[in-house]
Design an enzyme around this catalytic site. Sequence first.
Site: not given
Ligand code: PAF
Length: 283
Positions: A30, A32, A34, A37, A61, A147, A153, A176, A187
């Site tokens: 999503m 931003y 760090h 990612h 979501q 991650g 998830q 991480v 966040r």
């Molecule tokens: O983990 C996230 O950043 C989100 O839930 C994802 C997997 C990109 C789906 O929007």
Amino acid sequence: MRIIEKVSEMQQQADAWRREGKRIALVPTMGYLHRGHLTLMQKARNHADIVVMSVFVNPIQFGPGEDFERYPRDMERDVRLAKEVGVDVAFSPSATDMYPEGYQTHIEVTEVTRPLCGKSRPGHFQGVTTVVGKLFHIVKPHTAIFGEKDFQQLVAIRRMVKDLNMDIEILGHPIVREEDGLAMSSRNVYLNSEQRKNALRLSQSLREAQTLVRQGERNSAAVLARVRNILEAGKDMRIDYAEMRHPETLQEASQIEGPVLLALAVFVGATRLIDNRVLNASA
Ligand code: PAF
């Protein structure tokens, strides 16, 4: 690095890569970005010829009153960072291209999404699996990387891929952390310096839990009591959940026999942070 904003263009490009026999890896984000990612993207680089990162703050979501509007966004910075780790394409669609008028199809994974975050954030996982399912159809990856901070998830996505016979390899990557132990999260920018210090109680309580288990504690309730003590001693902290679960089924684990997931969601001020650790008697 190329930026693709249109769903149709991304699909055409993915088809072309597949015709050329290229292996595609997808890192859904999503934005931003760090270091967490970026580590996923580096891992993707080792598993594919082409690395695509998606950047999409997925409206479906987020529940009412959650942080969709104020979720941090900085596409220019994301593109620069992703380029440095060798991402080939940033796919950044608009919400109207992803969910055009009349949209009404969703993917729901049932059992594993009921407890933990599913309980506190109704509809959240349906939004996640729907968007991830759509991204899989658009980017057509051979492999996708997620991650383990969002452990539930990852469990839900693995379940979806298995249940819907999606021919995609799902790779998880360990959390991480900042040097002081705080799990990296977009966040974390919401935290002021005092909250940032208090937030360390999450990783501290996970370490303490692992120590108790290593010392021979096998009763989940006893470990959770210690975890709760540590968390509740922090100023302005409220536990959403602190639970022990089987790491694959996410069913409750009252005893620690084999690996057990300790999953936390805690409000630090108004910011809800999650963290987890798989506890193991032999670790
Ligand atoms: O983990 C996230 O950043 C989100 O839930 C994802 C997997 C990109 C789906 O929007």
